[in-house]
Design a protein around this motif. Structure first.
Motif, short mmCIF file in Angstrom:
data_model
loop_
_atom_site.label_atom_id
_atom_site.label_comp_id
_atom_site.label_asym_id
_atom_site.label_seq_id
_atom_site.Cartn_x
_atom_site.Cartn_y
_atom_site.Cartn_z
N ASN A 37 39.20 41.27 39.61
CA ASN A 37 40.34 41.58 40.47
C ASN A 37 39.87 41.82 41.91
O ASN A 37 40.51 41.36 42.86
CB ASN A 37 41.10 42.79 39.91
CG ASN A 37 42.41 43.00 40.60
OD1 ASN A 37 43.14 42.07 40.90
ND2 ASN A 37 42.73 44.27 40.85
N PHE A 38 38.76 42.53 42.07
CA PHE A 38 38.19 42.77 43.39
C PHE A 38 37.85 41.43 44.05
O PHE A 38 38.15 41.21 45.23
CB PHE A 38 36.95 43.65 43.26
CG PHE A 38 36.32 44.04 44.57
CD1 PHE A 38 36.78 45.13 45.28
CD2 PHE A 38 35.25 43.33 45.09
CE1 PHE A 38 36.20 45.50 46.49
CE2 PHE A 38 34.66 43.69 46.28
CZ PHE A 38 35.14 44.78 46.99
N ILE A 39 37.23 40.53 43.29
CA ILE A 39 36.89 39.19 43.80
C ILE A 39 38.15 38.51 44.34
O ILE A 39 38.16 37.98 45.46
CB ILE A 39 36.23 38.33 42.71
CG1 ILE A 39 34.81 38.84 42.44
CG2 ILE A 39 36.24 36.84 43.06
CD1 ILE A 39 34.14 38.25 41.20
N HIS A 40 39.21 38.53 43.57
CA HIS A 40 40.45 37.84 43.99
C HIS A 40 41.09 38.49 45.21
O HIS A 40 41.65 37.79 46.06
CB HIS A 40 41.42 37.73 42.81
CG HIS A 40 41.00 36.68 41.84
ND1 HIS A 40 41.27 35.34 42.01
CD2 HIS A 40 40.27 36.76 40.70
CE1 HIS A 40 40.75 34.65 41.03
NE2 HIS A 40 40.13 35.49 40.22
N LYS A 41 41.01 39.79 45.32
CA LYS A 41 41.55 40.46 46.51
C LYS A 41 40.79 40.04 47.77
O LYS A 41 41.39 39.79 48.82
CB LYS A 41 41.50 41.98 46.34
CG LYS A 41 42.54 42.52 45.39
CD LYS A 41 42.41 44.03 45.26
CE LYS A 41 43.45 44.59 44.30
NZ LYS A 41 43.33 46.05 44.15
N VAL A 42 39.47 39.99 47.66
CA VAL A 42 38.66 39.58 48.82
C VAL A 42 38.92 38.11 49.16
O VAL A 42 39.06 37.76 50.33
CB VAL A 42 37.16 39.85 48.56
CG1 VAL A 42 36.30 39.29 49.69
CG2 VAL A 42 36.90 41.35 48.38
N ILE A 43 39.02 37.27 48.15
CA ILE A 43 39.30 35.84 48.36
C ILE A 43 40.63 35.67 49.10
O ILE A 43 40.73 34.88 50.04
CB ILE A 43 39.33 35.09 47.00
CG1 ILE A 43 37.93 34.96 46.43
CG2 ILE A 43 40.01 33.73 47.12
CD1 ILE A 43 37.01 34.03 47.16
N ARG A 44 41.64 36.41 48.68
CA ARG A 44 42.95 36.32 49.35
C ARG A 44 42.85 36.77 50.81
O ARG A 44 43.43 36.16 51.70
CB ARG A 44 44.01 37.14 48.61
CG ARG A 44 44.58 36.42 47.41
CD ARG A 44 45.82 37.10 46.85
NE ARG A 44 45.61 38.47 46.41
CZ ARG A 44 45.15 38.83 45.23
NH1 ARG A 44 44.81 37.92 44.34
NH2 ARG A 44 45.02 40.10 44.91
N GLN A 45 42.11 37.85 51.03
CA GLN A 45 41.97 38.35 52.40
C GLN A 45 41.27 37.33 53.29
O GLN A 45 41.64 37.15 54.45
CB GLN A 45 41.19 39.67 52.40
CG GLN A 45 41.04 40.22 53.80
CD GLN A 45 40.72 41.69 53.81
OE1 GLN A 45 41.01 42.41 52.87
NE2 GLN A 45 40.16 42.14 54.90
N LEU A 46 40.26 36.67 52.76
CA LEU A 46 39.51 35.69 53.54
C LEU A 46 40.15 34.30 53.55
O LEU A 46 39.66 33.41 54.23
CB LEU A 46 38.08 35.59 53.01
CG LEU A 46 37.20 36.82 53.20
CD1 LEU A 46 35.90 36.69 52.43
CD2 LEU A 46 36.93 37.04 54.68
N LYS A 47 41.21 34.14 52.75
CA LYS A 47 41.90 32.85 52.63
C LYS A 47 40.95 31.73 52.21
O LYS A 47 41.00 30.61 52.72
CB LYS A 47 42.62 32.51 53.93
CG LYS A 47 43.73 33.50 54.27
CD LYS A 47 44.40 33.14 55.57
CE LYS A 47 45.58 34.02 55.89
NZ LYS A 47 45.36 35.35 56.24
N LEU A 48 40.09 32.06 51.26
CA LEU A 48 39.16 31.07 50.71
C LEU A 48 39.81 30.35 49.54
O LEU A 48 40.69 30.89 48.88
CB LEU A 48 37.86 31.75 50.25
CG LEU A 48 36.97 32.30 51.36
CD1 LEU A 48 35.83 33.13 50.79
CD2 LEU A 48 36.42 31.17 52.21
N PRO A 49 39.37 29.13 49.24
CA PRO A 49 39.96 28.38 48.13
C PRO A 49 39.63 28.99 46.77
O PRO A 49 38.63 29.70 46.62
CB PRO A 49 39.36 26.98 48.27
CG PRO A 49 38.18 27.13 49.14
CD PRO A 49 38.37 28.36 49.97
N GLN A 50 40.46 28.69 45.80
CA GLN A 50 40.33 29.23 44.45
C GLN A 50 38.97 28.90 43.83
O GLN A 50 38.44 29.68 43.05
CB GLN A 50 41.46 28.71 43.57
CG GLN A 50 41.44 29.22 42.14
CD GLN A 50 41.56 30.74 42.06
OE1 GLN A 50 42.30 31.34 42.83
NE2 GLN A 50 40.83 31.36 41.14
N VAL A 51 38.39 27.76 44.18
CA VAL A 51 37.12 27.38 43.57
C VAL A 51 36.02 28.41 43.89
O VAL A 51 35.12 28.63 43.07
CB VAL A 51 36.69 25.95 43.99
CG1 VAL A 51 36.30 25.88 45.47
CG2 VAL A 51 35.57 25.44 43.11
#
Length: 160
Positions: A37-51
């Protein structure tokens, strides 16, 4: 190197280092969930792709098949696998970018780039990166299940 080393049977899932160290199965998977969940929150914040998130999740779960959650906090490893996966997937935002996003998600607040917690994250990620790579056997190009699904769908389209 064979990908079979990453195929685990049911017994393996009940004999992880964390369980051997005294965690229950449910406790371990709750902690793993928090890390993902932490990984996904950071990914959303950085607007990085799902991969990038998917690759980080693979590294994260592989790591905890070899190391215990009692020894390594899930957020610490989550930040490290994010940094590594962003480089592997060629979407690197740099150590400062990942560290800043991890610090903000952890604090649940906006922080300046020169905040002390950003430097703490940088040091933590750099310290853990070699260990994460080692526990992943330097096998840094995972085969994602959806790649096979997409290939199958593409073949089906051609046949109809």
């Amino acid at each position: 190197m064979s990908c079979e080393q990453w195929i685990f049977c049911k017994d393996d899932l009940f004999n992880t280092p964390s369980i051997i160290d005294g965690s229950t199965f449910d406790q371990e998977w709750e902690q793993r969930y928090k890390g993902i969940n932490f990984i996904h929150k950071v990914i959303r914040q950085l607007k990085l792709p799902q991969v990038v998130a998917t690759t980080a999740s693979v590294y994260f779960n592989r790591f905890y098949m070899r190391k215990s959650l009692t020894e390594f906090h899930p957020y610490d490893i989550a930040g490290t696998v994010l940094f590594l996966s962003s480089k592997v997937e060629e979407k690197a935002v740099g150590l400062t970018g990942i560290s800043h996003a991890c610090a903000q998600v952890g604090a649940q607040a906006s922080l300046p780039l020169d905040d002390k917690s950003v430097l703490t994250w940088k040091n933590l990620i750099l310290k853990n990166e070699p260990l994460v790579m080692e526990m992943n056997c330097f096998d840094l190009v995972p085969i994602h299940p959806y790649e096979n699904i997409m290939a199958t769908l593409s073949n089906l389209k051609r046949n109809f």
